[in-house]
Design an enzyme around this catalytic site. Sequence first.
Site, PDB file in Angstrom:
ATOM      1  N   SER A  32       0.834  -1.199   0.000  1.00  0.00           N
ATOM      2  CA  SER A  32       0.000   0.000   0.000  1.00  0.00           C
ATOM      3  C   SER A  32       0.877   1.261   0.000  1.00  0.00           C
ATOM      4  O   SER A  32       1.753   1.406  -0.845  1.00  0.00           O
ATOM      5  CB  SER A  32      -0.948  -0.042   1.206  1.00  0.00           C
ATOM      6  OG  SER A  32      -1.931   0.954   1.111  1.00  0.00           O
ATOM      7  N   ASP A  41      -9.916  -3.611  -5.454  1.00  0.00           N
ATOM      8  CA  ASP A  41      -9.221  -2.762  -4.478  1.00  0.00           C
ATOM      9  C   ASP A  41      -9.959  -1.432  -4.341  1.00  0.00           C
ATOM     10  O   ASP A  41     -10.107  -0.696  -5.320  1.00  0.00           O
ATOM     11  CB  ASP A  41      -7.780  -2.526  -4.951  1.00  0.00           C
ATOM     12  CG  ASP A  41      -6.897  -1.900  -3.890  1.00  0.00           C
ATOM     13  OD1 ASP A  41      -7.395  -1.068  -3.114  1.00  0.00           O
ATOM     14  OD2 ASP A  41      -5.707  -2.240  -3.841  1.00  0.00           O
ATOM     15  N   HIS A  68      -8.016  -4.790  -1.344  1.00  0.00           N
ATOM     16  CA  HIS A  68      -6.725  -4.115  -1.198  1.00  0.00           C
ATOM     17  C   HIS A  68      -5.701  -4.956  -0.436  1.00  0.00           C
ATOM     18  O   HIS A  68      -4.557  -5.102  -0.864  1.00  0.00           O
ATOM     19  CB  HIS A  68      -6.944  -2.781  -0.480  1.00  0.00           C
ATOM     20  CG  HIS A  68      -5.697  -2.012  -0.221  1.00  0.00           C
ATOM     21  ND1 HIS A  68      -4.889  -1.541  -1.232  1.00  0.00           N
ATOM     22  CD2 HIS A  68      -5.101  -1.621   0.945  1.00  0.00           C
ATOM     23  CE1 HIS A  68      -3.862  -0.889  -0.718  1.00  0.00           C
ATOM     24  NE2 HIS A  68      -3.959  -0.934   0.605  1.00  0.00           N
TER      25      HIS A  68
END
EC number: 3.1.1.-
Length: 332
Positions: free
Chosen positions: A147, A268, A298
Amino acid sequence: MPSEAESSANSAPATPPPPPNFWGTMPEEEYYTSQGVRNSKSYFETPNGKLFTQSFLPLDGEIKGTVYMSHGYGSDTSWMFQKICMSFSSWGYAVFAADLLGHGRSDGIRCYMGDMEKVAATSLAFFKHVRCSDPYKDLPAFLFGESMGGLVTLLMYFQSEPETWTGLMFSAPLFVIPEDMKPSKAHLFAYGLLFGLADTWAAMPDNKMVGKAIKDPEKLKIIASNPQRYTGKPRVGTMRELLRKTQYVQENFGKVTIPVFTAHGTADGVTCPTSSKLLYEKASSADKTLKIYEGMYHSLIQGEPDENAEIVLKDMREWIDEKVKKYGSKTA
């Protein structure tokens, strides 16, 4: 005299405290041993502040290489993120991770990243300290970012000498901010008129990302119970810097020349698959891999049902093992 409601409240059993770790109450050493890894925790001093760091080493067998991991926004290395670290360690890799500045048990204002180059440089100082140490200096070395940690990881790569790292690995990296997640330019302009006084204010709209990141409802409960997780609104300077640095890395993808693996789920709701696709298309690396997982959210490893997470981990293991065989150690 207390009312009936007050009496009921007073007699209600107290809510039990959350367990000390995501796996429950099993002692840490016993749990790590059951996973085939040895964990150690320490602090690393830097000019920018103190970092909380962890290592995850295989209990048995020869170490194939080293992996240096960075977590995402509002997270830390001490909760579910460890699942990624332990997986790689169980495959024979020495894994090192640090809470980013402003996160977890590291120094800094909670979730304030007004200077992401500094955030990256601080973690890089620890990673290079380990990477250059005698036990590991001749082994293949990989940077891994999840991320927003993917953005920090790419900044670390740009700050490093080209020969420092064997490869880059990304899980749902934040290189492109989805339109519905972008901060309002009007808000940023208004706060900018305060000459930096508002930079650390937790005043930006909160899009409640955690619910968009985790598919498995039971894992969502566990992740939400992380006592170190940041739950406040995004800070003004953080959002401004994320806009600047995502634009910067998009303009510099071509500088990536080493092997790269990047993965995203099509569902996501926090970062968009365009991040991975653009890196794959624009990186100058001759050796690059893109994995797109249909319907996954995600958090590909921590938040998906086990059968989905295993698919992702299998792909990552095959990739990193193949790179170690192909590129070997410096002494090979």
